[in-house]
Design a protein around this motif. Sequence first.
Motif, short mmCIF file in Angstrom:
data_model
loop_
_atom_site.label_atom_id
_atom_site.label_comp_id
_atom_site.label_asym_id
_atom_site.label_seq_id
_atom_site.Cartn_x
_atom_site.Cartn_y
_atom_site.Cartn_z
N GLU A 32 15.40 8.16 4.15
CA GLU A 32 14.56 7.69 5.26
C GLU A 32 13.13 7.46 4.80
O GLU A 32 12.49 6.47 5.18
N ASN A 33 12.62 8.38 3.99
CA ASN A 33 11.25 8.21 3.48
C ASN A 33 11.14 6.96 2.60
O ASN A 33 10.16 6.22 2.67
N SER A 34 12.15 6.78 1.76
CA SER A 34 12.13 5.60 0.90
C SER A 34 12.20 4.32 1.71
O SER A 34 11.49 3.34 1.43
N ARG A 35 13.04 4.35 2.75
CA ARG A 35 13.15 3.16 3.59
C ARG A 35 11.85 2.90 4.34
O ARG A 35 11.39 1.75 4.46
N THR A 36 11.22 3.99 4.84
CA THR A 36 9.95 3.83 5.54
C THR A 36 8.88 3.28 4.60
O THR A 36 8.10 2.38 4.97
N ALA A 37 8.86 3.83 3.36
CA ALA A 37 7.88 3.34 2.38
C ALA A 37 8.13 1.88 2.03
O ALA A 37 7.19 1.08 1.90
N SER A 38 9.42 1.54 1.90
CA SER A 38 9.75 0.15 1.58
C SER A 38 9.34 -0.79 2.71
O SER A 38 8.78 -1.87 2.47
N GLU A 39 9.60 -0.35 3.95
CA GLU A 39 9.20 -1.18 5.09
C GLU A 39 7.69 -1.30 5.16
O GLU A 39 7.16 -2.38 5.46
N ARG A 40 7.00 -0.19 4.88
CA ARG A 40 5.53 -0.25 4.89
C ARG A 40 5.01 -1.19 3.81
O ARG A 40 4.09 -1.98 4.05
N ASP A 41 5.64 -1.09 2.63
CA ASP A 41 5.23 -2.00 1.55
C ASP A 41 5.52 -3.45 1.91
O ASP A 41 4.72 -4.35 1.61
N ARG B 132 5.61 -4.67 4.92
CA ARG B 132 4.62 -5.08 5.92
C ARG B 132 3.29 -5.40 5.25
O ARG B 132 2.64 -6.41 5.58
N HIS B 133 2.89 -4.53 4.32
CA HIS B 133 1.64 -4.78 3.61
C HIS B 133 1.72 -6.08 2.80
O HIS B 133 0.75 -6.86 2.77
N ASP B 134 2.87 -6.27 2.15
CA ASP B 134 3.03 -7.51 1.38
C ASP B 134 2.99 -8.72 2.30
O ASP B 134 2.38 -9.76 1.95
N ALA B 135 3.63 -8.58 3.46
CA ALA B 135 3.62 -9.70 4.42
C ALA B 135 2.20 -9.97 4.91
O ALA B 135 1.78 -11.13 5.03
N GLN B 136 1.46 -8.87 5.17
CA GLN B 136 0.08 -9.04 5.61
C GLN B 136 -0.78 -9.67 4.52
O GLN B 136 -1.61 -10.54 4.79
N ASP B 137 -0.55 -9.18 3.27
CA ASP B 137 -1.30 -9.76 2.16
C ASP B 137 -0.95 -11.24 1.99
O ASP B 137 -1.83 -12.08 1.75
N THR B 138 0.35 -11.54 2.12
CA THR B 138 0.78 -12.93 1.98
C THR B 138 0.16 -13.79 3.09
O THR B 138 -0.30 -14.92 2.84
N ALA B 139 0.14 -13.22 4.30
CA ALA B 139 -0.45 -13.96 5.43
C ALA B 139 -1.94 -14.16 5.20
O ALA B 139 -2.49 -15.25 5.46
N ALA B 140 -2.62 -13.11 4.70
CA ALA B 140 -4.06 -13.24 4.44
C ALA B 140 -4.33 -14.28 3.37
O ALA B 140 -5.26 -15.08 3.47
N VAL B 141 -3.49 -14.26 2.33
CA VAL B 141 -3.65 -15.27 1.26
C VAL B 141 -3.41 -16.67 1.81
O VAL B 141 -4.13 -17.62 1.48
N ALA B 142 -2.40 -16.78 2.69
CA ALA B 142 -2.11 -18.10 3.28
C ALA B 142 -3.27 -18.57 4.14
O ALA B 142 -3.65 -19.74 4.11
N VAL B 143 -3.85 -17.62 4.91
CA VAL B 143 -4.99 -17.99 5.77
C VAL B 143 -6.18 -18.41 4.90
O VAL B 143 -6.86 -19.40 5.20
N GLN B 144 -6.42 -17.65 3.83
CA GLN B 144 -7.53 -18.00 2.94
C GLN B 144 -7.30 -19.34 2.27
O GLN B 144 -8.22 -20.16 2.13
N ALA B 145 -6.03 -19.55 1.87
CA ALA B 145 -5.70 -20.83 1.24
C ALA B 145 -5.90 -21.98 2.22
O ALA B 145 -6.42 -23.04 1.86
N ALA B 146 -5.49 -21.74 3.48
CA ALA B 146 -5.69 -22.78 4.50
C ALA B 146 -7.17 -23.04 4.74
O ALA B 146 -7.61 -24.19 4.88
N SER B 147 -7.96 -21.94 4.76
CA SER B 147 -9.40 -22.10 4.95
C SER B 147 -10.02 -22.87 3.78
O SER B 147 -10.85 -23.77 3.98
N ASP B 148 -9.60 -22.50 2.55
CA ASP B 148 -10.11 -23.22 1.38
C ASP B 148 -9.71 -24.70 1.43
O ASP B 148 -10.50 -25.59 1.08
#
Length: 233
Positions: free
Chosen positions: A102-111, A113-129
């Motif tokens: 369960e801990n591993s699954r929670t950590a994986s899901e958190r990672d 989510r963070h990766d998705a957020q980072d990807t979204a932030a990169v996409a937003v920055q790329a769109a802004s650029d």
Amino acid sequence: MRYFASITRTVSVSALIALSTLPTSAYAGKHSLAVQAIAQAKGKIDAGDKVNAGSQAPELQAHARASLSSAQDLLSKGHKDEAISAARHASEFADQAIISAENSRTASERDRRHDAQDTAAVAVQAASDANVRTSIAQQATANANASADDANRRAALAQQATADANARTDALRAAPPVVAAPATTTTTVAMVQDEPARTSLAPVRHTARRTVGHRAAPRRVSKSTTTVTTTHS
């Protein structure tokens, strides 16, 4: 006395019966406890398999299975206490495997989510650029168009000036030649001519001589104008 003795014999027989049946009940109770402990451990191991504990916590899940197998083997050989202990160890290992999974699954899901957020932030920055680059390109295009319009205006003015100069040149070529009028020089010459004094025809009278001052008669000046024409070629 006989009543008391009868009661004593009854109690003694009941006690003997109870004592004779006690090991069998205790044996049956431990067997049931062993079976329940083994069943509980097996259920936890199955639950761990459902949450993918075999891949998330493979060592713990393997220990749980080994302890369960040992408990089952011990119970089959009549070692109930050892079987109960082994089954409880299997349950503990299964619980730890489930928690780890369960801990591993929670950590994986958190990672994720963070990766998705980072990807979204990169996409937003790329769109802004991209928007900034598009805006810069549009501004550059507008400046280029303005420069082209200005160059076209200058070219049009130059063409108009050239056309005007050609028109003036053509007009000068088509105009008849201009003949300059001869230059005229006028010279005025003043000529002075003395006229003789008029003599009087009256008779001469002899009178006493006196000296009288006579003023000289005025001269007549005749003026004539002579025009000299000089032609400059």
